[in-house]
Design a protein around this motif. Structure first.
Motif, PDB file in Angstrom:
ATOM      1  N   TRP A 126       7.446  -1.899 -11.600  1.00 61.16           N
ATOM      2  CA  TRP A 126       6.215  -1.998 -10.803  1.00 61.16           C
ATOM      3  C   TRP A 126       5.615  -3.400 -10.869  1.00 61.16           C
ATOM      4  N   PRO A 178       0.986   2.656 -10.282  1.00 58.30           N
ATOM      5  CA  PRO A 178      -0.138   3.267  -9.571  1.00 58.30           C
ATOM      6  C   PRO A 178      -1.162   3.954 -10.465  1.00 58.30           C
ATOM      7  N   ASN A 230       4.942  -5.693  -7.682  1.00 59.17           N
ATOM      8  CA  ASN A 230       3.589  -6.158  -7.390  1.00 59.17           C
ATOM      9  C   ASN A 230       3.500  -7.682  -7.378  1.00 59.17           C
ATOM     10  N   SER A 289      -1.624  -5.926 -10.358  1.00 56.51           N
ATOM     11  CA  SER A 289      -1.537  -4.480 -10.486  1.00 56.51           C
ATOM     12  C   SER A 289      -0.328  -4.061 -11.302  1.00 56.51           C
ATOM     13  N   ALA A 339       8.887   2.705  -3.882  1.00 57.68           N
ATOM     14  CA  ALA A 339       8.192   3.379  -4.976  1.00 57.68           C
ATOM     15  C   ALA A 339       9.069   4.451  -5.614  1.00 57.68           C
ATOM     16  N   ILE A 354      -3.129  -7.546  -5.834  1.00 62.57           N
ATOM     17  CA  ILE A 354      -1.835  -6.855  -5.815  1.00 62.57           C
ATOM     18  C   ILE A 354      -0.950  -7.361  -6.946  1.00 62.57           C
ATOM     19  N   ARG A 366       2.269   1.692  -3.523  1.00 65.34           N
ATOM     20  CA  ARG A 366       1.275   2.022  -4.554  1.00 65.34           C
ATOM     21  C   ARG A 366       0.585   3.358  -4.306  1.00 65.34           C
ATOM     22  N   SER A 425       0.832  -1.201   0.000  1.00 65.77           N
ATOM     23  CA  SER A 425       0.000   0.000   0.000  1.00 65.77           C
ATOM     24  C   SER A 425       0.870   1.256   0.000  1.00 65.77           C
TER      25      SER A 425
END
Length: 196
Positions: free
Chosen positions: A176, A94, A180, A91, A167, A88, A31, A28
């Motif tokens: 990413w 973001p 993920n 994904s 991130a 997740i 992202r 979290s």
């Protein structure tokens, strides 16, 4: 006060070790950032604090005494964690609009802990190990709940900050995707100890 230190150390170590909640906080943070992840972290911390208080009052023993109830918690908790892990893992970056489109809510964070067999085992174990610290059940429930709630806030903030740091290092959609997938796999793997 010194008699409480072993409980505080236990709660700190138990909450900072990797598991479903810490993996979710890291994902979290990566992202969505730290501030948007606060409801998730608070939900998890409140869930763990209330679970510890319930365990201190002896209701955790009911879960251990009724195998069908224990099995139901395992199945529901595992299903929820695996569902989150798949979201997740699928994904992208973001801003891609896939997977988890918004942060997990306070309520979902709370439910994560109440359906998490690791949370039950951790708090029931602590209730049994430190039962002599409380003068009466209500005092002990407040003490255990506070210890786990504060420890969870600190450890989840640490893991979420790690996610925010990750991130900043991720530059491409491929980076990413790798993060993920790793976070989804770690969250799914956190279910394995439940079934041993």
């Amino acid at each position: 006060m010194t008699s409480i230190l072993p409980l505080l150390l236990f709660a700190a170590v138990a909450t900072v070790t990797p598991g479903g909640a810490t993996t979710l906080a890291t994902a979290s943070g990566a992202r969505f950032g730290f501030v948007p992840s606060i409801p998730l972290m608070l939900g998890i911390a409140i869930g763990l604090a209330s679970l510890a208080a319930v365990a201190a009052l002896g209701l955790g023993g009911l879960l251990l005494a009724v195998p069908s109830l224990q099995a139901a918690v395992k199945v529901l908790g595992s299903a929820y964690l695996l569902w989150l892990a798949s979201r997740i893992a699928r994904s992208g970056p973001p801003n891609a609009g896939d997977g988890l489109a918004r942060p997990v809510t306070l309520v979902n964070g709370f439910l994560l802990l109440w359906l998490n067999p690791k949370g039950w085992a951790m708090t029931v174990g602590a209730a049994a190990s430190f039962a002599l610290l409380g003068g009466n059940p209500n005092h002990f429930a407040m003490l255990l709940g506070a210890a786990f709630g504060v420890a969870a806030c600190a450890s989840l903030a640490l893991w979420c900050a790690l996610g925010v740091l990750l991130a900043r290092l991720l530059r491409t959609p491929r980076h990413w995707r790798m993060l993920n997938l790793a976070m989804g796999a770690l969250l799914a793997a956190s279910v394995i100890p439940t079934w041993r």
